[in-house]
Design an enzyme around this catalytic site. Structure first.
Site, PDB file in Angstrom:
ATOM      1  N   ASP A 101      -7.799  -4.621  -0.353  1.00 23.89           N
ATOM      2  CA  ASP A 101      -8.691  -3.677  -0.999  1.00 23.89           C
ATOM      3  C   ASP A 101      -9.953  -3.647  -0.157  1.00 23.89           C
ATOM      4  O   ASP A 101     -10.348  -4.664   0.432  1.00 23.89           O
ATOM      5  CB  ASP A 101      -9.004  -4.057  -2.443  1.00 23.89           C
ATOM      6  CG  ASP A 101      -9.572  -2.877  -3.225  1.00 23.89           C
ATOM      7  OD1 ASP A 101      -9.143  -1.728  -2.969  1.00 23.89           O
ATOM      8  OD2 ASP A 101     -10.445  -3.080  -4.071  1.00 23.89           O
ATOM      9  N   GLY A 115     -10.909   8.131   4.850  1.00 25.32           N
ATOM     10  CA  GLY A 115     -11.954   7.624   3.962  1.00 25.32           C
ATOM     11  C   GLY A 115     -13.345   7.969   4.471  1.00 25.32           C
ATOM     12  O   GLY A 115     -13.628   9.104   4.841  1.00 25.32           O
ATOM     13  N   TYR A 116     -14.196   6.968   4.532  1.00 25.70           N
ATOM     14  CA  TYR A 116     -15.587   7.145   4.942  1.00 25.70           C
ATOM     15  C   TYR A 116     -15.778   7.040   6.464  1.00 25.70           C
ATOM     16  O   TYR A 116     -16.912   7.065   6.945  1.00 25.70           O
ATOM     17  CB  TYR A 116     -16.470   6.095   4.252  1.00 25.70           C
ATOM     18  CG  TYR A 116     -16.526   6.230   2.750  1.00 25.70           C
ATOM     19  CD1 TYR A 116     -17.450   7.080   2.143  1.00 25.70           C
ATOM     20  CD2 TYR A 116     -15.666   5.503   1.934  1.00 25.70           C
ATOM     21  CE1 TYR A 116     -17.514   7.203   0.757  1.00 25.70           C
ATOM     22  CE2 TYR A 116     -15.721   5.617   0.548  1.00 25.70           C
ATOM     23  CZ  TYR A 116     -16.642   6.468  -0.027  1.00 25.70           C
ATOM     24  OH  TYR A 116     -16.707   6.588  -1.394  1.00 25.70           O
ATOM     25  N   ASP A 117     -14.693   6.938   7.221  1.00 25.29           N
ATOM     26  CA  ASP A 117     -14.784   6.768   8.675  1.00 25.29           C
ATOM     27  C   ASP A 117     -15.698   7.788   9.365  1.00 25.29           C
ATOM     28  O   ASP A 117     -16.438   7.423  10.278  1.00 25.29           O
ATOM     29  CB  ASP A 117     -13.398   6.799   9.322  1.00 25.29           C
ATOM     30  CG  ASP A 117     -12.591   5.540   9.064  1.00 25.29           C
ATOM     31  OD1 ASP A 117     -13.120   4.592   8.439  1.00 25.29           O
ATOM     32  OD2 ASP A 117     -11.418   5.488   9.499  1.00 25.29           O
ATOM     33  N   THR A 139       0.841  -1.186   0.000  1.00 23.71           N
ATOM     34  CA  THR A 139       0.000   0.000   0.000  1.00 23.71           C
ATOM     35  C   THR A 139       0.877   1.236   0.000  1.00 23.71           C
ATOM     36  O   THR A 139       1.964   1.229   0.576  1.00 23.71           O
ATOM     37  CB  THR A 139      -0.959   0.033   1.203  1.00 23.71           C
ATOM     38  OG1 THR A 139      -1.836   1.163   1.077  1.00 23.71           O
ATOM     39  CG2 THR A 139      -0.226   0.129   2.523  1.00 23.71           C
ATOM     40  N   HIS A 140       0.397   2.284  -0.656  1.00 23.04           N
ATOM     41  CA  HIS A 140       1.035   3.597  -0.577  1.00 23.04           C
ATOM     42  C   HIS A 140       0.270   4.477   0.411  1.00 23.04           C
ATOM     43  O   HIS A 140       0.644   5.621   0.625  1.00 23.04           O
ATOM     44  CB  HIS A 140       1.057   4.279  -1.954  1.00 23.04           C
ATOM     45  CG  HIS A 140       2.047   3.690  -2.904  1.00 23.04           C
ATOM     46  ND1 HIS A 140       3.407   3.738  -2.703  1.00 23.04           N
ATOM     47  CD2 HIS A 140       1.878   3.034  -4.072  1.00 23.04           C
ATOM     48  CE1 HIS A 140       4.028   3.149  -3.707  1.00 23.04           C
ATOM     49  NE2 HIS A 140       3.121   2.697  -4.544  1.00 23.04           N
TER      50      HIS A 140
END
EC number: 3.6.1.66
Length: 190
Positions: free
Chosen positions: A68, A149-151, A7-8
């Site tokens: 993912d 993200g959507y957290d 992951t980046h």
């Protein structure tokens, strides 16, 4: 054992690194001088995780795992799903993704959703998949400043705090990524 997490995303790496046992030396893509962006061309979350793990193993020779994740909203037929990171465009902008999702849910009563993470492990050329799911619902507005993200808009079932309001240790105990990662660690300890 050396293991690369493909992951980046520094937030994902930090979240997983906090869970790694001491006998595993976790390496990032930058640790192995992998600076290229591995394209996620799969049609499913599983395929995208496998693509990334295979890429690192085939190009760099390291044992590796990749994940993912998708947010699947029931009333949107599972969207954004595999397109979660680029829901509002290819720029992968968290704020824009959240705004688009909240706009689409404005007139919907059903806000149930789930996060799904798939981790693909490529160990000595063999591949295994580990899945974690966290059920919950989408809040009407953002809460909290932690996470990514959507957290800020995801409320896990049985909790009164969004992921973005939780400490990392609390979130990791119940999150989709934490569940999948614990399955991976259990497999590696056999």
């Amino acid at each position: 054992m050396k293991l690369v997490f493909a992951t980046h995303n520094p937030n994902k790496f930090r979240e997983i690194k906090s869970l790694v046992p001491k006998h595993i030396e976790l390496l990032s893509l930058s640790d192995i001088n992998c600076n290229e962006d591995i394209e996620e061309t799969g049609d499913t979350i599983d395929e995208n995780a496998m693509i990334k793990a295979d890429y690192v193993r085939n190009h760099y020779g390291y044992d590796c795992f990749a994940d993912d994740t998708g947010l699947e909203v029931h009333s949107l037929a599972g969207a954004p799903g595999v397109y979660s990171a680029r829901y509002a465009g290819d720029e992968k902008n968290d704020e824009a993704n959240i705004e688009k999702l909240l706009e689409q849910l404005k007139k919907r009563d059903d806000r149930t959703a789930r996060f799904k993470t798939v981790i693909a492990l490529n160990l000595k050329g063999n591949q295994n998949l580990f899945t974690g799911i966290c059920e919950g619902e989408i809040l009407e507005e953002k809460t909290g400043t932690k996470g990514f993200g959507y957290d800020p808009i995801f409320l896990p079932n049985g909790f009164e705090s969004s992921f973005a309001e939780m400490e990392l240790t609390e979130k990791s105990k119940i999150s989709h990524r934490g569940i999948a990662f614990r399955e991976l660690m259990e497999y590696l300890s056999k």
